[in-house]
Design a protein around this motif. Structure first.
Motif, mmCIF file in Angstrom:
data_model
loop_
_atom_site.group_PDB
_atom_site.id
_atom_site.type_symbol
_atom_site.label_atom_id
_atom_site.label_comp_id
_atom_site.label_asym_id
_atom_site.label_seq_id
_atom_site.Cartn_x
_atom_site.Cartn_y
_atom_site.Cartn_z
ATOM 1 N N ALA A 30 0.863 -1.331 0.010
ATOM 2 C CA ALA A 30 -0.078 0.024 0.014
ATOM 3 C C ALA A 30 0.839 1.233 0.095
ATOM 4 O O ALA A 30 0.559 2.269 -0.558
ATOM 5 C CB ALA A 30 -0.902 -0.030 1.174
ATOM 6 N N GLU A 53 2.383 1.918 -3.569
ATOM 7 C CA GLU A 53 1.280 2.392 -4.348
ATOM 8 C C GLU A 53 0.932 3.665 -4.200
ATOM 9 O O GLU A 53 0.817 4.521 -5.135
ATOM 10 C CB GLU A 53 -0.034 1.337 -4.199
ATOM 11 N N LYS A 54 0.679 4.094 -2.688
ATOM 12 C CA LYS A 54 0.501 5.548 -2.331
ATOM 13 C C LYS A 54 1.560 6.462 -2.962
ATOM 14 O O LYS A 54 1.147 7.662 -3.319
ATOM 15 C CB LYS A 54 0.305 5.643 -0.935
#
Length: 226
Positions: free
Chosen positions: A97, A100-101
């Protein structure tokens, strides 16, 4: 992700017998499970083999120095990232995550690594023919672009020299003339056993590029000016 992988398989022109290989090739180290790092290592070598063989066939008159220039332009990370972006590989990558962020799906380094890993997955699942089919389809545009030797003469000269084990070319400022608002610099370039050449430019950088191009022309590696 399953639908994405199905669409990707169509683009890769290969129906995987072991989908786990493709999944691994599309898994970033920030995610849980086996990731693409070892595949990236293999894919880089498979890409190099296919490109080298391709260039030998398409440029039968090119010497090893010119081939090295073209080869390096086609296997570098930027080329892999360009292919990955064109086939939409970023959307298929599994990543943590945080990555991806941080925009990982658009990062050229990640796209390039995943592209090399996919080549390895194709090779592992379908042999060299499967990998070659993908490379020759997706790199065709880049090979066509490489029909002209790269315009960065200094880079081209360095790659030519290193391909022959001659080290890095040297540039020596041997003169500066003219007023401060319009100076002219003279630079001498030496590369391996080639005869040193001098060239002028309105900046040291321009003089170095002109000298590098002149030496490449003298070596018959760079097309001479009309």
């Amino acid at each position: 992700m399953g639908r994405l992988n199905a669409a990707l398989q169509v683009r890769l022109a290969h129906d995987f017998k072991d989908l786990g290989l493709l999944s691994r090739a599309l898994t970033h180290p920030s995610a849980d499970g086996a990731n693409y790092q070892r595949f990236e290592f293999l894919g880089d070598r498979v890409l190099g083999l296919v490109i080298a063989d391709w260039l030998l066939r398409d440029f039968p008159q090119a010497d090893e120095g010119e081939l090295a220039i073209r080869y390096n332009a086609l296997v570098r990370k930027e080329a892999c990232a360009e292919v990955a972006e064109r086939i939409g590989l970023g959307a298929c990558i599994t990543m943590g995550a945080g990555e991806e962020k941080a925009g990982g799906r658009r990062k050229p380094a990640i796209l390039a690594d995943a592209c090399e890993a996919v080549i390895a997955a194709l090779y592992t699942d379908g042999g060299l023919q499967a990998a070659r089919r993908f490379i020759e389809t997706e790199w065709a545009y880049l090979v066509e672009k490489s029909s002209e030797i790269p315009q960065d003469a200094k880079t081209a000269l360095q790659e030519w020299a290193q391909a022959r084990g001659q080290g890095v070319p040297t540039y020596t400022l041997v003169g500066r003339s003219g007023p401060d608002h319009a100076p002219e610099f003279t630079v001498e370039v030496s590369a391996g056993k080639a005869k040193p050449l001098r060239a002028q430019g309105n900046s040291k950088r321009q003089a170095e590029q002109t000298a590098a191009r002149a030496l490449l022309e003298a070596l018959g590696v760079w097309p001479a000016k009309d």
